[in-house]
Motif scaffolding. Structure first.
Motif, mmCIF file in Angstrom:
data_model
loop_
_atom_site.group_PDB
_atom_site.id
_atom_site.type_symbol
_atom_site.label_atom_id
_atom_site.label_comp_id
_atom_site.label_asym_id
_atom_site.label_seq_id
_atom_site.Cartn_x
_atom_site.Cartn_y
_atom_site.Cartn_z
ATOM 1 N N ASP A 138 43.357 37.144 45.397
ATOM 2 C CA ASP A 138 44.430 36.814 44.451
ATOM 3 C C ASP A 138 45.766 36.874 45.180
ATOM 4 O O ASP A 138 46.225 37.948 45.564
ATOM 5 N N SER A 152 43.184 42.896 45.116
ATOM 6 C CA SER A 152 42.017 42.033 45.311
ATOM 7 C C SER A 152 41.338 42.284 46.651
ATOM 8 O O SER A 152 40.190 41.887 46.846
ATOM 9 N N ASP A 159 39.266 38.321 38.266
ATOM 10 C CA ASP A 159 39.709 38.598 39.641
ATOM 11 C C ASP A 159 39.210 39.986 40.049
ATOM 12 O O ASP A 159 39.955 40.957 40.003
#
Length: 299
Positions: A127, A137, A105
């Motif tokens: 995310d 993110s 991620d």
């Protein structure tokens, strides 16, 4: 074939099968010492888009691929402007049209430019498993999230929470949601998966951590002119929207007011009319923490 290369001890293969009617993306990864048959035979199918992001099945690696004539830039830092937009620092990917991140991620925002035009700008992998991971993110460095307010919003169902995470610049990333902090949330102002269509979240940035304005999402996930104004300034009794023209006042109760507002400045004042602080309401656009989400491959 779009990509064949070694990253973090894995060999990645990304290719496309297509005919006159459709195209399908395939990707796989195996140990570098593995057999070619395993690399081709274990491919996973998925949809094909101009910007391709694939994640390893075995190690925390994500690979991003842009069209050959394009270049990927990666965010390496962010700050907030006085108008509550995020200003990123950008660095070009070493290999221009592709990049790799040793994590499933990437906590980065990617920007893709082709022939001098920005075609895509968004988180590398969004995310939504928690609010803190949502902020990370989006490519925003931040301190731990903390709840600033919780309570009902007239006309909306349930209990809402307003949470903030401080940026290195002193600004805050803001999340307003009708779900607990551990819940899966949506970020494009639509219903969250797995919650019966009731979970929605709105995001913003505030250069002043103690004066915040954020749009209240409707149950369907849409945004409009309805906003929540929060302040932690001692003595604040009124909030004024469009403060540069006198504005419309809304009484603050416990530091919070819910009212309608058009884009522009928002100020909080004390009982004497003295201004204690101000912030800025952005245009109603598809955005994430004050940044536009760009996907412009057709024009």
């Amino acid at each position: 074939m779009l990509f064949l290369g070694d990253v973090s001890g894995r060999r990645f293969l990304v290719y496309v099968r297509y005919d006159e009617r459709s195209a399908t993306l395939y990707h796989s990864d195996i140990p570098i010492q593995g057999a070619v048959e395993d690399l081709v035979g274990g491919a996973v199918a998925g949809p094909l888009g101009p910007l391709v992001t694939v994640t390893s099945t075995a190690v925390p690696v994500t690979v991003g691929l842009a069209p050959a004539a394009c270049a990927i830039e990666r965010s390496i830092g962010a700050s907030a402007s006085p108008e509550n937009t995020v200003e990123h620092k950008w660095a070009g990917a070493p290999d221009s049209s592709w990049t790799a991140w040793a994590a499933p991620d990437p906590q980065e925002r990617w920007r893709v430019g082709c022939d001098g035009k920005i075609r895509s700008e968004a988180p590398a992998v969004l995310d939504t498993s928690s609010y803190e991971r949502l902020i990370s993110s989006a490519g925003i460095q931040h301190e731990p999230l903390r709840q600033r307010w919780s309570g009902p919003i007239e006309g909306s169902v349930g209990t809402w929470t307003l949470s903030t995470a401080r940026l290195p610049s002193g600004a805050v990333a803001v999340v307003l949601a009708d779900a607990p902090a551990a819940a899966t949330v949506a970020t494009t102002f639509t219903a969250a998966p797995g919650r019966g269509g009731s979970g929605v979240v709105s995001t913003s940035i505030s250069a002043d951590p103690d004066v915040i304005v954020i749009r209240v999402p409707s149950p369907s996930g849409q945004l409009g002119d309805r906003v929540l104004i929060f302040t932690a300034k001692p003595g604040a009794t009124q909030a004024y929207v469009r403060a540069e023209i006198g504005g419309l006042g809304a009484a603050l109760t416990g530091g919070v007011a819910v009212t309608n507002a058009r884009p522009g400045p928002v100020a909080v004042r004390d009982a004497t009319g003295a201004e204690l602080g101000s912030t800025w309401l952005l245009e109603e656009v598809s955005q994430l923490f004050g940044e536009r989400l760009v996907s412009d491959w057709e024009s």
